[in-house]
Write an enzyme that holds these catalytic residues in place. Structure first.
Site, PDB file in Angstrom:
ATOM      1  N   HIS A  31       0.858  -1.183   0.000  1.00  0.00           N
ATOM      2  CA  HIS A  31       0.000   0.000   0.000  1.00  0.00           C
ATOM      3  C   HIS A  31       0.893   1.232   0.000  1.00  0.00           C
ATOM      4  CE1 HIS A  31       1.031   0.160   4.222  1.00  0.00           C
ATOM      5  NE2 HIS A  31       0.468  -1.022   4.432  1.00  0.00           N
ATOM      6  N   GLY A  33       1.841   3.190   2.238  1.00  0.00           N
ATOM      7  CA  GLY A  33       2.837   3.234   3.312  1.00  0.00           C
ATOM      8  C   GLY A  33       4.133   2.562   2.874  1.00  0.00           C
ATOM      9  N   HIS A  34       4.005   1.359   2.299  1.00  0.00           N
ATOM     10  CA  HIS A  34       5.194   0.674   1.786  1.00  0.00           C
ATOM     11  C   HIS A  34       5.864   1.503   0.681  1.00  0.00           C
ATOM     12  CE1 HIS A  34       2.604  -2.906   3.046  1.00  0.00           C
ATOM     13  NE2 HIS A  34       3.681  -3.064   3.785  1.00  0.00           N
ATOM     14  N   GLY A 144       8.642   1.616   9.008  1.00  0.00           N
ATOM     15  CA  GLY A 144       7.595   2.580   9.296  1.00  0.00           C
ATOM     16  C   GLY A 144       7.384   2.775  10.790  1.00  0.00           C
ATOM     17  N   LYS A 146       4.639   3.511  12.134  1.00  0.00           N
ATOM     18  CA  LYS A 146       3.377   2.914  12.591  1.00  0.00           C
ATOM     19  C   LYS A 146       3.694   1.770  13.555  1.00  0.00           C
ATOM     20  CE  LYS A 146       0.807  -0.117  10.380  1.00  0.00           C
ATOM     21  NZ  LYS A 146       0.063  -1.123  11.164  1.00  0.00           N
ATOM     22  N   VAL A 173       1.958   6.713   6.891  1.00  0.00           N
ATOM     23  CA  VAL A 173       1.087   7.205   5.819  1.00  0.00           C
ATOM     24  C   VAL A 173      -0.347   6.809   6.171  1.00  0.00           C
ATOM     25  CG1 VAL A 173       0.549   7.070   3.359  1.00  0.00           C
ATOM     26  CG2 VAL A 173       2.933   7.021   4.128  1.00  0.00           C
ATOM     27  N   MET A 181      -2.474   3.382   7.107  1.00  0.00           N
ATOM     28  CA  MET A 181      -2.528   2.326   6.096  1.00  0.00           C
ATOM     29  C   MET A 181      -1.921   1.059   6.661  1.00  0.00           C
ATOM     30  SD  MET A 181      -2.046   4.056   2.465  1.00  0.00           S
ATOM     31  CE  MET A 181      -3.167   5.361   1.979  1.00  0.00           C
ATOM     32  N   SER A 182      -2.565  -0.058   6.355  1.00  0.00           N
ATOM     33  CA  SER A 182      -2.109  -1.351   6.851  1.00  0.00           C
ATOM     34  C   SER A 182      -2.670  -2.438   5.958  1.00  0.00           C
ATOM     35  CB  SER A 182      -2.617  -1.561   8.288  1.00  0.00           C
ATOM     36  OG  SER A 182      -2.466  -2.920   8.664  1.00  0.00           O
ATOM     37  N   SER A 183      -1.863  -3.463   5.743  1.00  0.00           N
ATOM     38  CA  SER A 183      -2.359  -4.591   4.943  1.00  0.00           C
ATOM     39  C   SER A 183      -3.590  -5.204   5.596  1.00  0.00           C
ATOM     40  CB  SER A 183      -1.262  -5.637   4.812  1.00  0.00           C
ATOM     41  OG  SER A 183      -0.070  -5.022   4.349  1.00  0.00           O
TER      42      SER A 183
HETATM   43  P1  AMP Z   1       4.361  -4.840   6.886  1.00  0.00           P
HETATM   44  O1  AMP Z   1       4.277  -5.311   5.454  1.00  0.00           O
HETATM   45  O2  AMP Z   1       3.054  -4.488   7.488  1.00  0.00           O
HETATM   46  O3  AMP Z   1       5.212  -5.765   7.736  1.00  0.00           O
HETATM   47  O4  AMP Z   1       5.144  -3.476   6.840  1.00  0.00           O
HETATM   48  C1  AMP Z   1       6.399  -3.370   6.213  1.00  0.00           C
HETATM   49  C2  AMP Z   1       6.995  -2.046   6.575  1.00  0.00           C
HETATM   50  O5  AMP Z   1       6.121  -1.001   6.158  1.00  0.00           O
HETATM   51  C3  AMP Z   1       7.186  -1.877   8.079  1.00  0.00           C
HETATM   52  O6  AMP Z   1       8.401  -1.187   8.310  1.00  0.00           O
HETATM   53  C4  AMP Z   1       6.012  -1.051   8.468  1.00  0.00           C
HETATM   54  O7  AMP Z   1       6.227  -0.270   9.635  1.00  0.00           O
HETATM   55  C5  AMP Z   1       5.855  -0.161   7.258  1.00  0.00           C
HETATM   56  N1  AMP Z   1       4.503   0.370   7.184  1.00  0.00           N
HETATM   57  C6  AMP Z   1       3.350  -0.317   7.330  1.00  0.00           C
HETATM   58  N2  AMP Z   1       2.296   0.526   7.273  1.00  0.00           N
HETATM   59  C7  AMP Z   1       2.807   1.768   7.089  1.00  0.00           C
HETATM   60  C8  AMP Z   1       2.230   3.064   6.965  1.00  0.00           C
HETATM   61  N3  AMP Z   1       0.908   3.256   7.015  1.00  0.00           N
HETATM   62  N4  AMP Z   1       3.061   4.122   6.798  1.00  0.00           N
HETATM   63  C9  AMP Z   1       4.404   3.945   6.749  1.00  0.00           C
HETATM   64  N5  AMP Z   1       5.008   2.737   6.855  1.00  0.00           N
HETATM   65  C10 AMP Z   1       4.219   1.666   7.031  1.00  0.00           C
END
Ligand code: AMP
Length: 276
Positions: A31, A33-34, A144, A146, A173, A181-183
């Site tokens: 998303h 954020g990534h 991130g 978050k 983000v 934002m979150s998966s």
């Molecule tokens: P994940 O795929 O959820 O493990 O996240 C991978 C990376 O993206 C981690 O460093 C998270 O902290 C970062 N991340 C997830 N959501 C956001 C967001 N909304 N804004 C910024 N970074 C994010």
């Protein structure tokens, strides 16, 4: 963009890749954020590596691991559009070879909040990130805020183990209504998605109280809980006002604090935080 799936192929392609290398570890279902992490990495690196790996060792409940959203084709398209050079998308057996028997366990900073709510979570995170850091040998890795505690845990690990990768924290983000934002947001129903904005409202209410002079940790926690209670779908897991440095719960607010929440919305566990 190259997609590699084995440790050996990753090392081979990196051997001829220009430096510095920026690493963006993810669990996929990409998303904005990534993408923001990739953009920062792109601006500071000659080679951008993204890992896409849903790490079973950081999930307590196997159902949570199984239900984690996955769509590799879409992730690869988004990674390429964002400017990633190399995607590392390994199998579980490639990350954890037969007989794998090592755990990286970070101490005090991994204890409270997510560490307390999800036993073993940060051991899983630290272990996989140590493997990624060793494989990629990046100058910098982007994470991130978050996942504020995760940033702190990984920084501690990198410092303690003398890993040569600098941890770069990046701002959260958000959706227009403030939801981080979150998966996991993909698992919300439309009603749950609307309800999820309550996390941000609760954090901002806490932060506003502190700006207005409130110095009692309990009062700020109560303010945040009151906001969460206005949303019947929201079930708080924890509501925290903690010292931003140690992450220990704060009785009397003096320096910088971390307001953080874990809330289940229709069973989907969401986290967010705000420094105040
Ligand atoms: P994940 O795929 O959820 O493990 O996240 C991978 C990376 O993206 C981690 O460093 C998270 O902290 C970062 N991340 C997830 N959501 C956001 C967001 N909304 N804004 C910024 N970074 C994010």
């Amino acid at each position: 963009m190259q997609v590699v799936r084995t440790r050996a192929d990753l090392r081979a392609v990196l051997a001829t890749s220009p430096r510095p290398i920026g690493l963006v570890p993810t669990m996929g279902w990409l998303h904005a954020g990534h993408v923001s992490l990739v953009e920062r990495a792109r601006a500071e690196s000659a080679t951008v590596v993204m890992s896409v790996f849903v790490n079973p060792r950081q999930f307590g409940e196997s159902s949570d691991f199984e239900q984690y959203p996955r769509n590799e084709a879409s992730d690869l398209a988004k990674a390429e559009a964002a400017g990633v050079d190399i995607v590392f998308a390994p199998t579980v057996d490639e990350v954890y070879p037969a007989g794998f028997d090592t755990v990286v366990s970070v101490g005090a900073i991994a204890g409270p909040l997510e560490g307390a709510a999800r036993p073993g979570h940060f051991d899983g995170v630290a272990t996989v990130v140590a493997i990624l850091f060793a494989l990629v040998g990046a100058e910098r890795a982007y994470f991130g805020l978050k996942d504020y505690q995760q940033v702190r845990v990984i920084r501690r690990m990198a410092l303690d183990l003398a890993l040569p990768t600098t941890v770069v924290p990046c701002e959260t983000v958000r959706e227009p209504d403030g939801l981080a934002m979150s998966s996991r947001n993909a698992r919300l129903t439309p009603e749950g998605r609307a309800a999820a904005a309550v996390l941000r409202r609760a954090l901002l209410a806490g932060s506003t109280a502190i700006t207005g002079g409130e110095r009692s940790g309990d009062a700020v926690r109560a303010t945040m809980r009151d906001v969460l209670a206005t949303e019947p779908r929201a079930q708080p897991d924890y509501v925290s006002v903690a010292d931003a440095d140690t992450l220990a719960e704060t009785a009397s607010i003096e320096g910088e604090v971390l307001l953080s929440l874990a809330v289940r919305i229709d069973g989907v566990r969401l986290i967010d935080n705000e420094r105040a």
